[in-house]
Design an enzyme around this catalytic site. Sequence first.
Site, mmCIF file in Angstrom:
data_model
loop_
_atom_site.group_PDB
_atom_site.id
_atom_site.type_symbol
_atom_site.label_atom_id
_atom_site.label_comp_id
_atom_site.label_asym_id
_atom_site.label_seq_id
_atom_site.Cartn_x
_atom_site.Cartn_y
_atom_site.Cartn_z
ATOM 1 C CD GLU A 1 -5.250 -5.748 -0.794
ATOM 2 O OE1 GLU A 1 -4.782 -4.943 -1.089
ATOM 3 O OE2 GLU A 1 -6.171 -6.320 -0.335
ATOM 4 C CB CYS B 1 -10.858 -2.595 0.447
ATOM 5 S SG CYS B 1 -10.157 -1.896 -1.185
ATOM 6 C CG ASN C 1 -0.342 -0.046 2.643
ATOM 7 O OD1 ASN C 1 0.488 -0.874 2.867
ATOM 8 N ND2 ASN C 1 -1.037 0.539 3.649
HETATM 9 N N1 THU Z 1 -5.457 -1.086 2.286
HETATM 10 C C1 THU Z 1 -4.698 -2.182 1.481
HETATM 11 O O1 THU Z 1 -3.524 -1.998 1.114
HETATM 12 N N2 THU Z 1 -5.544 -3.162 0.990
HETATM 13 C C2 THU Z 1 -6.871 -3.446 1.383
HETATM 14 O O2 THU Z 1 -7.432 -4.085 0.947
HETATM 15 C C3 THU Z 1 -7.515 -2.476 2.372
HETATM 16 C C4 THU Z 1 -6.444 -1.384 2.905
HETATM 17 C C5 THU Z 1 -4.516 0.014 3.035
HETATM 18 C C6 THU Z 1 -4.829 1.364 2.462
HETATM 19 C C7 THU Z 1 -4.446 2.202 3.360
HETATM 20 O O3 THU Z 1 -3.006 2.554 3.223
HETATM 21 C C8 THU Z 1 -4.310 1.236 4.760
HETATM 22 O O4 THU Z 1 -4.685 0.028 4.378
HETATM 23 C C9 THU Z 1 -5.531 1.707 5.538
HETATM 24 O O5 THU Z 1 -6.666 1.579 5.041
#
Ligand code: THU
Length: 129
Positions: A54, A89, A41
């Site tokens: 992802e 998500c 992320n």
């Molecule tokens: N995040 C992801 O990388 N993948 C997900 O499926 C859900 C959330 C990250 C986005 C953000 O940087 C942090 O988690 C908190 O939401």
Amino acid sequence: MKKELINKAYEAMKHSYSPYSGFRVGAALLTKSGKIYTGCNIENSAFSPTCCAERTAFFKAVSEGEKDFSAMAIVGGKSGETSEFCYPCGVCRQVMAEFCNADFEIILTNGKDIKAKKLSELLPESFKL
Ligand code: THU
């Protein structure tokens, strides 16, 4: 194969850029030809430009000409603590649905147990144009 993919996801999580949430995520995407694309992320001070791990992995792969995928491992948690399963998500599930079939496998771990879910379980009856 599941173990290798999970290990790649843990490696990718090390690169997480998450100074605002402190929530660190890593993903590893397996192509049908056996290549692995990883992602973390990447947050932004304006928040909405943030990209999930992802989607980082998917966009890296698709931008290099890949379109056939069989599985993705995802690990993550607050401060990189991965003792809970980190589910993708809704936006990332929709991106998976764009490129993957119902039997695309999503592999999750809490460091102890491994769960494998089909995309059709995590995003049933998904939107398609
Ligand atoms: N995040 C992801 O990388 N993948 C997900 O499926 C859900 C959330 C990250 C986005 C953000 O940087 C942090 O988690 C908190 O939401």
